[in-house]
Design an enzyme around this catalytic site. Structure first.
Site, PDB file in Angstrom:
ATOM      1  N   GLU A  69      51.218   5.449  96.681  1.00 35.13           N
ATOM      2  CA  GLU A  69      52.494   5.839  97.296  1.00 35.13           C
ATOM      3  C   GLU A  69      52.942   7.229  96.835  1.00 35.13           C
ATOM      4  OE1 GLU A  69      54.240   4.757  99.758  1.00 35.13           O
ATOM      5  OE2 GLU A  69      52.747   3.195 100.078  1.00 35.13           O
TER       6      GLU A  69
ATOM      7  N   THR B 160      51.853  13.863 102.137  1.00 34.74           N
ATOM      8  CA  THR B 160      50.420  14.146 102.190  1.00 34.74           C
ATOM      9  C   THR B 160      49.726  13.160 103.119  1.00 34.74           C
ATOM     10  OG1 THR B 160      50.614  14.826  99.884  1.00 34.74           O
ATOM     11  CG2 THR B 160      48.394  14.544 100.716  1.00 34.74           C
TER      12      THR B 160
ATOM     13  N   TYR C  32      62.484   5.344  99.445  1.00 29.63           N
ATOM     14  CA  TYR C  32      61.327   4.952 100.249  1.00 29.63           C
ATOM     15  C   TYR C  32      60.201   4.410  99.361  1.00 29.63           C
ATOM     16  CZ  TYR C  32      56.816   5.277 102.328  1.00 29.63           C
ATOM     17  OH  TYR C  32      55.541   4.963 102.695  1.00 29.63           O
TER      18      TYR C  32
ATOM     19  N   ASP D 273      59.983   6.069 106.808  1.00 29.24           N
ATOM     20  CA  ASP D 273      59.330   7.373 106.683  1.00 29.24           C
ATOM     21  C   ASP D 273      59.242   8.017 108.067  1.00 29.24           C
ATOM     22  OD1 ASP D 273      57.325   6.015 107.979  1.00 29.24           O
ATOM     23  OD2 ASP D 273      55.728   6.625 106.610  1.00 29.24           O
TER      24      ASP D 273
ATOM     25  N   SER E 241      55.508  24.030 101.642  1.00 26.43           N
ATOM     26  CA  SER E 241      56.346  23.245 102.561  1.00 26.43           C
ATOM     27  C   SER E 241      57.522  24.062 103.100  1.00 26.43           C
ATOM     28  CB  SER E 241      56.861  21.986 101.867  1.00 26.43           C
ATOM     29  OG  SER E 241      57.499  22.343 100.670  1.00 26.43           O
TER      30      SER E 241
END
Ligand code: SF4
Length: 370
Positions: free
Chosen positions: A47, A53, A128, A146, A310
């Site tokens: 996770e 990713t 999450y 997600d 990012s």
């Protein structure tokens, strides 16, 4: 939290949806190594790797990482440099640092936490991830949300607002919280994510093959491609960065970045951002003065490298340089080292630095990443 379903009316349809989705998941789910058993350690590692990713990238790192650190104790007591090296290329390096901090806390206690609330107290674990781990490893009815799940829900309900809108997020969390209150909550969470990853994909949703098309407003009206509603695209800033390749006696100089912040703890060539109005050479000389306390001469350039993070992208200009006066001191980095090309496998580098090393020595740099 609103407890009324905004999707399934009458609410009995939710049970039918769940049943259809779980049946499809049982028959069609991809075989992924972290799904092989309900081992909390393996699920937790997967996770954290899967945050931001793609699955196919994580698959390249997952087994080697577990081989090096097969349990929480081996991870807790490992040299942090080894952990970063095992993470090299996966990006978001704060995940590796947090993973080891969490492992040190876990190694002190008997067994793993069983609830999402407890998992959330560990470094690097948000709502999450905590729910994903607790539902998959311990069957807690904790919902996940997600990007894949948001897309599926947006299409099921033909949600007109962008999924990033706060009100839409709350609505979706509420729906997932209702949906996960049934048998096999871990599978239900994974089934929603699997549906988004395999059938309800961003560009080419496969509605005719979808197990829940009877429940889906967008699927029934052939409108899947129009959802989720687009939000205004963000402008990604671009930076011009210089890197000084300083050589001495067959060795070159690298510095270890400060342990916190972007790429914390990784090794790189000295350098930094070009300021407005500076030439690349002026930027190199200034960075060398500020970071190392030395005066340098700039010699030949290597081909520039483009790399996207990012939230920004960079063009990195590497130059061969030489020290004219002074002795390098670590004014910005935690530490400086002169190393040989054959030593690079002992150090963890950001991807952009690896690309420079590949230019310097294609074979040596490639081997270092294995
Ligand atoms: Fe997605 Fe189409 Fe299935 Fe609806 S019917 S959930 S849009 S794949």
């Amino acid at each position: 939290m609103v407890r009324k379903s905004l999707f399934f009316k009458p609410s009995g349809r939710r049970a039918a949806f769940r049943c259809r989705l779980l049946k499809w998941y049982r028959e069609s789910a991809r075989s992924l190594p972290w799904r092989e058993n309900q081992d909390a350690y393996r699920i937790w590692i997967s996770e954290i790797m899967l945050q931001q990713t793609r699955v196919d990238t994580v698959l390249r790192y997952y087994a080697p990482f577990l081989k090096k650190f097969p349990d929480v104790r081996s991870l807790a007591k490992a040299d942090p440099e080894r952990v970063l090296k095992a993470w090299e290329g996966l990006g978001y390096y704060s995940r590796a640092r947090n993973l080891q901090s969490a492992a040190r806390q876990l190694a002190e206690r008997p067994g793993f936490p069983r609830t999402a609330e407890e998992w959330r107290r560990l470094p690097g674990i948000g709502r999450y991830s905590a729910a994903a781990i607790a539902s998959m490893a311990f069957q807690e009815s904790a919902p996940v949300l997600d990007g894949n799940v948001k897309r599926v829900l947006a299409r099921l309900a033909m949600e007109p607002r962008p999924v990033a809108a706060r009100a839409v997020e709350l609505k979706f969390w509420n729906e997932m919280d209702l949906l996960v209150q049934g048998p096999r909550p871990g599978d239900l969470n994974q089934a929603m994510m699997e549906l988004g990853a395999c059938l309800c994909t961003p560009a080419a949703p496969r509605c005719p093959d979808c197990p829940v098309k009877d429940f889906c407003l967008a699927g029934k009206t052939d409108a899947a491609a129009e959802f989720p509603a687009r939000s205004r695209p963000k402008r990604i800033p671009h930076q011009t960065v210089v890197a000084a390749l300083l050589f001495r006696n067959q060795k070159f100089l690298i510095g270890k970045r400060p342990s916190h912040g972007l790429l914390g703890g990784l090794w790189e060539f000295p350098g930094g951002k070009k300021e407005p109005g500076e030439t690349l050479e002026e930027a190199l000389r200034r960075e060398a003065r500020e970071e190392l306390g030395v005066a340098i001469g700039v010699e030949s350039p290597l081909p520039p490298i483009r790399h996207a993070y990012s939230h920004f992208s960079v063009t990195l200009h590497p130059f061969r340089c030489r020290i004219l006066s002074g002795r390098p001191a670590a004014r910005y980095h935690q530490e400086l080292r002169w190393i040989r090309m054959e030593d690079i496998c002992q150090y963890a580098f950001p991807r952009a630095t690896q690309k420079i090393l590949e230019q310097l020595c294609p074979v040596g740099a490639g081997a270092a990443q294995q």
